[in-house]
Structures are given as C-alpha cells and as structure tokens.
Write a protein that holds these residues in place. Sequence first.
Motif, PDB file in Angstrom:
ATOM      1  N   PRO A 186      20.600  -5.695  22.679  1.00  0.00           N
ATOM      2  CA  PRO A 186      20.401  -5.367  21.159  1.00  0.00           C
ATOM      3  C   PRO A 186      18.339  -6.425  21.574  1.00  0.00           C
ATOM      4  O   PRO A 186      18.219  -6.801  20.309  1.00  0.00           O
ATOM      5  N   VAL A 187      18.073  -6.086  22.307  1.00  0.00           N
ATOM      6  CA  VAL A 187      16.657  -5.882  22.522  1.00  0.00           C
ATOM      7  C   VAL A 187      15.662  -5.140  21.756  1.00  0.00           C
ATOM      8  O   VAL A 187      16.324  -3.904  21.692  1.00  0.00           O
ATOM      9  N   ASP A 188      14.476  -5.994  21.564  1.00  0.00           N
ATOM     10  CA  ASP A 188      13.405  -5.107  21.344  1.00  0.00           C
ATOM     11  C   ASP A 188      12.529  -5.449  21.689  1.00  0.00           C
ATOM     12  O   ASP A 188      11.707  -6.437  21.637  1.00  0.00           O
ATOM     13  N   MET A 189      12.548  -3.841  22.551  1.00  0.00           N
ATOM     14  CA  MET A 189      11.261  -4.285  23.436  1.00  0.00           C
ATOM     15  C   MET A 189       9.984  -4.498  22.710  1.00  0.00           C
ATOM     16  O   MET A 189       8.746  -3.954  23.635  1.00  0.00           O
ATOM     17  N   GLY A 190       9.855  -3.706  21.604  1.00  0.00           N
ATOM     18  CA  GLY A 190       8.340  -3.417  21.273  1.00  0.00           C
ATOM     19  C   GLY A 190       7.955  -5.016  20.502  1.00  0.00           C
ATOM     20  O   GLY A 190       6.899  -5.341  20.391  1.00  0.00           O
ATOM     21  N   ASP A 191       9.181  -6.605  20.769  1.00  0.00           N
ATOM     22  CA  ASP A 191       9.203  -7.765  20.485  1.00  0.00           C
ATOM     23  C   ASP A 191       8.608  -8.166  21.558  1.00  0.00           C
ATOM     24  O   ASP A 191       8.881  -8.691  22.491  1.00  0.00           O
ATOM     25  N   GLU A 192       7.241  -9.161  22.062  1.00  0.00           N
ATOM     26  CA  GLU A 192       6.513  -9.401  23.442  1.00  0.00           C
ATOM     27  C   GLU A 192       7.765 -10.961  23.764  1.00  0.00           C
ATOM     28  O   GLU A 192       8.611 -10.992  24.448  1.00  0.00           O
ATOM     29  N   ILE A 193       8.465 -11.522  22.274  1.00  0.00           N
ATOM     30  CA  ILE A 193       9.253 -12.294  22.620  1.00  0.00           C
ATOM     31  C   ILE A 193      10.752 -12.127  23.171  1.00  0.00           C
ATOM     32  O   ILE A 193      11.129 -12.461  23.580  1.00  0.00           O
ATOM     33  N   SER A 194      11.051 -11.089  21.849  1.00  0.00           N
ATOM     34  CA  SER A 194      12.369 -10.603  22.423  1.00  0.00           C
ATOM     35  C   SER A 194      12.438  -9.560  23.523  1.00  0.00           C
ATOM     36  O   SER A 194      12.885 -10.227  24.552  1.00  0.00           O
ATOM     37  N   SER A 195      11.220  -9.006  24.326  1.00  0.00           N
ATOM     38  CA  SER A 195      12.225  -8.549  26.023  1.00  0.00           C
ATOM     39  C   SER A 195      11.318  -9.703  26.998  1.00  0.00           C
ATOM     40  O   SER A 195      12.257  -9.936  27.272  1.00  0.00           O
ATOM     41  N   GLN A 196      10.340 -11.029  26.629  1.00  0.00           N
ATOM     42  CA  GLN A 196      10.256 -11.895  27.020  1.00  0.00           C
ATOM     43  C   GLN A 196      11.968 -13.195  27.559  1.00  0.00           C
ATOM     44  O   GLN A 196      12.509 -13.274  28.316  1.00  0.00           O
ATOM     45  N   GLY A 197      13.031 -13.061  26.083  1.00  0.00           N
ATOM     46  CA  GLY A 197      13.617 -13.528  26.241  1.00  0.00           C
ATOM     47  C   GLY A 197      14.774 -13.112  27.172  1.00  0.00           C
ATOM     48  O   GLY A 197      15.145 -12.943  28.015  1.00  0.00           O
ATOM     49  N   LEU A 198      14.990 -11.533  26.647  1.00  0.00           N
ATOM     50  CA  LEU A 198      15.814 -10.433  27.973  1.00  0.00           C
ATOM     51  C   LEU A 198      15.387 -10.770  29.529  1.00  0.00           C
ATOM     52  O   LEU A 198      16.623 -10.991  30.030  1.00  0.00           O
ATOM     53  N   ALA A 232       2.127 -15.203  10.363  1.00  0.00           N
ATOM     54  CA  ALA A 232       2.492 -14.945  12.169  1.00  0.00           C
ATOM     55  C   ALA A 232       3.511 -15.804  12.155  1.00  0.00           C
ATOM     56  O   ALA A 232       4.189 -15.447  13.396  1.00  0.00           O
ATOM     57  N   ALA A 233       3.359 -16.795  12.372  1.00  0.00           N
ATOM     58  CA  ALA A 233       5.051 -18.125  12.345  1.00  0.00           C
ATOM     59  C   ALA A 233       6.066 -17.331  11.571  1.00  0.00           C
ATOM     60  O   ALA A 233       6.982 -17.186  12.289  1.00  0.00           O
ATOM     61  N   LEU A 234       5.637 -17.021  10.966  1.00  0.00           N
ATOM     62  CA  LEU A 234       7.338 -16.574  10.481  1.00  0.00           C
ATOM     63  C   LEU A 234       7.710 -14.829  11.461  1.00  0.00           C
ATOM     64  O   LEU A 234       8.432 -15.108  11.462  1.00  0.00           O
ATOM     65  N   LYS A 235       6.757 -14.568  11.666  1.00  0.00           N
ATOM     66  CA  LYS A 235       6.974 -12.570  12.703  1.00  0.00           C
ATOM     67  C   LYS A 235       7.246 -13.983  13.737  1.00  0.00           C
ATOM     68  O   LYS A 235       8.666 -13.400  13.980  1.00  0.00           O
ATOM     69  N   GLU A 236       6.879 -14.311  14.549  1.00  0.00           N
ATOM     70  CA  GLU A 236       7.669 -16.107  15.281  1.00  0.00           C
ATOM     71  C   GLU A 236       9.067 -15.827  15.204  1.00  0.00           C
ATOM     72  O   GLU A 236       9.767 -15.938  16.144  1.00  0.00           O
ATOM     73  N   LEU A 237       9.168 -16.752  13.985  1.00  0.00           N
ATOM     74  CA  LEU A 237      10.656 -17.395  13.764  1.00  0.00           C
ATOM     75  C   LEU A 237      11.370 -15.950  13.590  1.00  0.00           C
ATOM     76  O   LEU A 237      12.709 -16.606  14.695  1.00  0.00           O
ATOM     77  N   GLU A 238      11.223 -14.298  13.363  1.00  0.00           N
ATOM     78  CA  GLU A 238      12.146 -13.405  13.409  1.00  0.00           C
ATOM     79  C   GLU A 238      12.385 -13.219  15.076  1.00  0.00           C
ATOM     80  O   GLU A 238      13.888 -12.735  15.435  1.00  0.00           O
ATOM     81  N   SER A 239      11.188 -13.255  15.530  1.00  0.00           N
ATOM     82  CA  SER A 239      11.293 -12.965  17.032  1.00  0.00           C
ATOM     83  C   SER A 239      12.466 -13.607  17.989  1.00  0.00           C
ATOM     84  O   SER A 239      13.322 -13.312  18.214  1.00  0.00           O
ATOM     85  N   ILE A 240      12.208 -15.551  17.362  1.00  0.00           N
ATOM     86  CA  ILE A 240      12.592 -15.990  18.282  1.00  0.00           C
ATOM     87  C   ILE A 240      14.492 -16.453  17.749  1.00  0.00           C
ATOM     88  O   ILE A 240      15.403 -16.081  18.852  1.00  0.00           O
ATOM     89  N   HIS A 241      15.057 -15.935  16.561  1.00  0.00           N
ATOM     90  CA  HIS A 241      15.943 -15.042  16.180  1.00  0.00           C
ATOM     91  C   HIS A 241      17.132 -14.317  16.837  1.00  0.00           C
ATOM     92  O   HIS A 241      17.937 -14.474  17.107  1.00  0.00           O
ATOM     93  N   LYS A 242      15.339 -13.481  17.023  1.00  0.00           N
ATOM     94  CA  LYS A 242      16.318 -12.386  17.476  1.00  0.00           C
ATOM     95  C   LYS A 242      16.991 -12.461  19.024  1.00  0.00           C
ATOM     96  O   LYS A 242      18.057 -11.794  19.424  1.00  0.00           O
ATOM     97  N   VAL A 243      15.892 -13.282  19.823  1.00  0.00           N
ATOM     98  CA  VAL A 243      16.867 -13.881  21.287  1.00  0.00           C
ATOM     99  C   VAL A 243      17.672 -14.352  20.929  1.00  0.00           C
ATOM    100  O   VAL A 243      18.310 -14.554  22.214  1.00  0.00           O
ATOM    101  N   LEU A 244      17.941 -15.688  20.228  1.00  0.00           N
ATOM    102  CA  LEU A 244      18.961 -16.415  20.014  1.00  0.00           C
ATOM    103  C   LEU A 244      20.236 -15.163  19.660  1.00  0.00           C
ATOM    104  O   LEU A 244      21.317 -15.271  20.553  1.00  0.00           O
ATOM    105  N   ASP A 245      19.790 -14.355  19.325  1.00  0.00           N
ATOM    106  CA  ASP A 245      20.596 -13.156  18.657  1.00  0.00           C
ATOM    107  C   ASP A 245      21.688 -12.519  19.909  1.00  0.00           C
ATOM    108  O   ASP A 245      22.269 -11.716  19.855  1.00  0.00           O
ATOM    109  N   LEU A 246      20.421 -12.079  20.871  1.00  0.00           N
ATOM    110  CA  LEU A 246      20.349 -11.655  22.338  1.00  0.00           C
ATOM    111  C   LEU A 246      21.560 -12.402  23.115  1.00  0.00           C
ATOM    112  O   LEU A 246      22.351 -12.140  23.602  1.00  0.00           O
ATOM    113  N   TYR A 247      21.575 -13.773  22.980  1.00  0.00           N
ATOM    114  CA  TYR A 247      21.931 -14.844  24.016  1.00  0.00           C
ATOM    115  C   TYR A 247      23.465 -14.415  23.396  1.00  0.00           C
ATOM    116  O   TYR A 247      24.418 -14.880  24.327  1.00  0.00           O
TER     117      TYR A 247
END
Length: 562
Positions: free
Chosen positions: A447-459, A490-505
């Motif tokens: 469940p990676v979001d490739m449109g989200d830079e942090i999420s795609s880098q996490g993957l 902006a910081a909120l969006k970043e936290l949402e992205s971090i959540h996505k990376v943790l979710d991916l893990y």
Amino acid sequence: MASFLLRRRISSSLGVSRTLHGNMEPIWQHVELRIAALVTISCATRKYSSCAGTTKFDFTDLTRPHTWYPNARRKHRKVFLHMGPTNSGKTYHALKQLESSSSGIYCGPLRLLAWEVAKRLNKAKVPCDLITGQEREEVDGAEHKAVTVEMADVTSDYHCAVIDEIQMLGCRTRGFSFTRALLGISADELHLCGDAAAVPLIQEILKVTGDEIEVHYYERLSPLVPSKVPLVSFSHIQTGDCIVTFSRREIYRLKKKIENEEKHLCSVVYGSLPPETRTRQATMFNDASSDFDVLVASDAIGMGLNLNISRIIFSTMKKFDGIEMRDLTISEIKQIAGRAGRYGSKFPVGEVTCIDAEDLPLLHSSLKSPSPTLERAGLFPTFELMFMYSRVHQTNDLHQILEHFLDNAKLSENYFIADCEETLKVAAVIDELPLGLHDKYLFCISPVDMGDEISSQGLTQFAQNYANKGIVRLREIFTPGTLQVPKTPAALKELESIHKVLDLYVWLSFRLEDSFPDRELASSQKAICSLLIEEFLERLGWEMPIARRFQSRRRLSSQLLD
Ligand SMILES: Nc1ncnc2c1ncn2[C@@H]1O[C@H](COP(=O)(O)OP(=O)(O)OP(=O)(O)O)[C@@H](O)[C@H]1O
Ligand SMILES: [Mg+2]
C-alpha cells in the motif's frame, strides 16, 4: 523530516499522480504462492511452448476469468443482490444472513467497514476475525471473518458471504478485486450489496458460472430532500451539517472558517488521515455530547459508514480525478448526498444543498436521475499467469511483464483491464534490485502511495535493505521518540506520510515476517502518529473546552508511555 533518514535516491521522474490505490487497500495482496507446485500443476494440465513444445498457451487470454476459481465453480451458489440507494438497509439485510449462518465472510471496500462489521458480529456473540492488509485480529472459535475486499479468501468454503458496495467492480483501480471476490468466493449463499446500476453487468458476468440469482430492490428508509436554496453564508451552518470538498487544503480552510464563526467545532474525515483517526473523528461527530457537531469531509464519507449527518452541503461540484478537474458524476453526487438523514440517527430527514446557487441545478438533476448502468468490471491477470509468462519468456522484469499483459490482454466485453499506473511505477524502482519475482510482486502490491515522496522513499529503502541484507530493522530508518504534534499543515502532511511508511512496514511484516521483525514498534509508532494528528486537529478549534484538552492529553500520554 526529523524521524526518517530516508535516502533521496528515488527518481523524481516517477511523478506525483495519485490513484485511489495509495490510500486504500493494495491490489492482489491475497495471493499466496506455492510456486513450485504451481508450475508442476500448470505443466501437467496445460500445454505451452516451454513445457510441451507443441501448442502455445496464450497467457494473455483473460476471456474466461470464472475458470480461475475452481472452488467456487464446484459450488451451486445462490446469489442474492441487495440493490438500492444509500441508506436503504442493503447491508443490514445481508449482515442479518451472515450473522445467522454457520460460517461466513464479509468483504468491504474500507478498513473502517470491515472493523464495523467485526465489531457488530462479535457484539452479537458471533465470533468474527478481522483481517485487513495491516490487521489480523483473530477471535477464538471464529467461523466468520470481516475483511477488506483485497483480502477475500477464494480457497475456503463458506456458508454465507457478503460483498459490500459491489458497484465498485467498475472502479478503474480496485474494480478487479471486487470481480475476483464475485467470481472466486466459494459460498452457498453470496450476498451482494450496492447500487442497482450494477445489476445487468452482474447478471451478465454470472451467466457462465451456473449460479442462481435473486434480485431484491430496496427503497430509502428516510427521505432525502434537496434544498431549493444554497447555503450562501457560513453563518447558516447548523449542528449535524457535513460540508463536502475534495482537497485536503480546502478541508482545513473550511474547518477554520466555520470555527472562526465561534459557533461550531468541526471533525474532519478525508482519505489520507489514518483510518483510526478517521474513526475517532467520525465517532466524535456522531456523539451528541461532544462539542464537535459539524463535519468537514471529502468523498471518503461516501461509502457505507454510519454518520449522524442532518444536511450535506457541497462546497463544490467539481473534483480533480488525478488527470483533470471534472464535474462530479451522478453516482458520486447520489452516493455522497445519500449520507444525510441516516436511518436510526437523530436526523430522520436528510437535506442536501450547495454553497453556491449555480451548483444547485446539477445537484437537483443528479438526484432525480438513475445512476448510469455499469458496462464493465475490472480484471487483472493472476500472479500465477504472470509467473508462467516470466518462465516461458525467461524474464524477471516485472515492469516488462506487466506492460506485456496491459498491452496484449484479451478480454470479453464484460471486462476492462485494471489501471495499474502506480504498480508500474513501483515495478520500475524494484526491478533495479536483486529480488525474485514474487518479492518484487509483493513490493508492487504493497500500500505505497507513489505520489507521496516520503511514502515512496520509505518503500525504496525497505526494498533496498531487504534485497541487500534480508532483514529490515525499523530503527535503521526511523528514530522512535522524535514524533511531535505538528504545528503547521505542512508538518501535518509529513506526519500523515510517516504514518503511511509505518503502515507499509506493518503490511510487509505480515507477508515477510522474519525480514520485518519490528511490527510491534511500527504499530505503536503508528498509533502515536494518529494521536498527534488528532491533537493537531483539536488545537485548530477556536475554543477547546478544558475538560476535553485534559482528556486528549491523558490519552496521548498513556499511548506515549505504552
Ligand atoms: N430493518 C431495520 N431495522 C433497524 N435498523 C435498520 C433496518 N434496516 C436498516 N437499518 C439501519 O439503517 C442504517 C442504514 O442501513 P444500511 O447500512 O443497511 O444501509 P445501506 O443501504 O447499506 O446504505 P449504504 O449504501 O450507505 O451502505 C443502518 O444504521 C442500519 O443498521
Ligand atoms: Mg451499505
């Protein structure tokens, strides 16, 4: 990005276009392969060039997808279609059957719906497991399961199965998972709930399966009244209103604007909020004793959730669909508007309007029109077919294999090939790594979001560490204890992205258990992310009652201490 030490190696040329895929369940995650056995069976039963050297087997012939599911084909299924508008009791009736059956499975389009059903069945003393891409909650003695549709099990036998929001089989990204569940679930009774626009297509698709079909039509349980006047001013907002808009930025702008009037506090619900945050925001809005009496939401509220909405107010009738700005479709308008006046809620009549008068004609005409009939259902080749193709063509390049199928698939007129733009982007990255086809495939369906830079880098980083070392420790890329309440959007969006990376893990840890051993840490950090996000949302309010501040602090500190 304080918490993540992600290397910026991923190519920015991957682009930023988003599909539903990123925020919802991944595709194909159901496939559990026994590759060796599969090849043996395939060679024994079918002739194709590399095995028999005689007849060529056309892997791209997808014209008979019902034959992919022998278990279901052995059953004489009785298929009940529960069809009607929103809020007409479709799911209610199907769940009654599920509840009274000896074994069963509920397949829904959202994690939140699967959660609701598992909760409801367990409460009714019918033990029910909850299985989504990121959760496995097993209950002793359970013969029932509530799952997200991608996790639908097509290998076991059930007495009763429910597929909710079946009209989603026409969705360009996720439709094929609904088709798979429709064709593949082996159950004596199969209950399909959704919009009547799907009836002719389902009847057509099931002509070849030998199933028996019974169609039940439902009427709305409470009236829905389109207003003749627009909202005009935010000073007219009332308790129970839900303002619908389609961008995150607009959601926050409207929340602020309404709260600045100093009469209401707003809960928010949108796709990229962590599911548990969405649930708590919805619960707060539903709770009459809470101060959050207005909802600002995206179309993430459009499906099946029980929300105590009195009036839906469209802030716009246009939406960016990843390609262009377009008018909402009739089905989208009806689906969203239908959320008002939920049966059994404290608002027995639903109302719907727009902020701007010029949007009212489209609203009124859409509510009067039937949803256009669904023409085709999504389809995608199984991993087995791709695997066999890779063997015959001696290639391990998943991007190439996917493209081959996309370009050459032969389909009957009831189907279209799923849009897998996101998957192709992941494949382009993963093909650079020394991984087997099945591992590549797993990363591609994650469940990676490739449109989200942090999420795609996490993957990328997870896949690189996995390919190079075989084990991925969360602490190598994430430092627990560094998460903070965001102070800006902006910081909120970043936290949402971090959540996505943790979710991916967590998602990967369920599939590659030994290589992703830190599931517990990732889950607890995920929970902290959602609490911090909620803290931000609450702080946005104009007047946070003191008791509530203490309550949320207590909740936050107890989670941080866990
Ligand atoms: N016969 C009934 N008795 C009591 N409550 C009911 C009955 N039918 C429906 N409800 C309640 O009404 C609400 C709407 O029903 P339900 O969720 O089944 O609608 P739906 O047609 O599936 O709507 P949607 O399209 O939004 O999913 C739910 O809260 C449900 O529990
Ligand atoms: Mg429903």
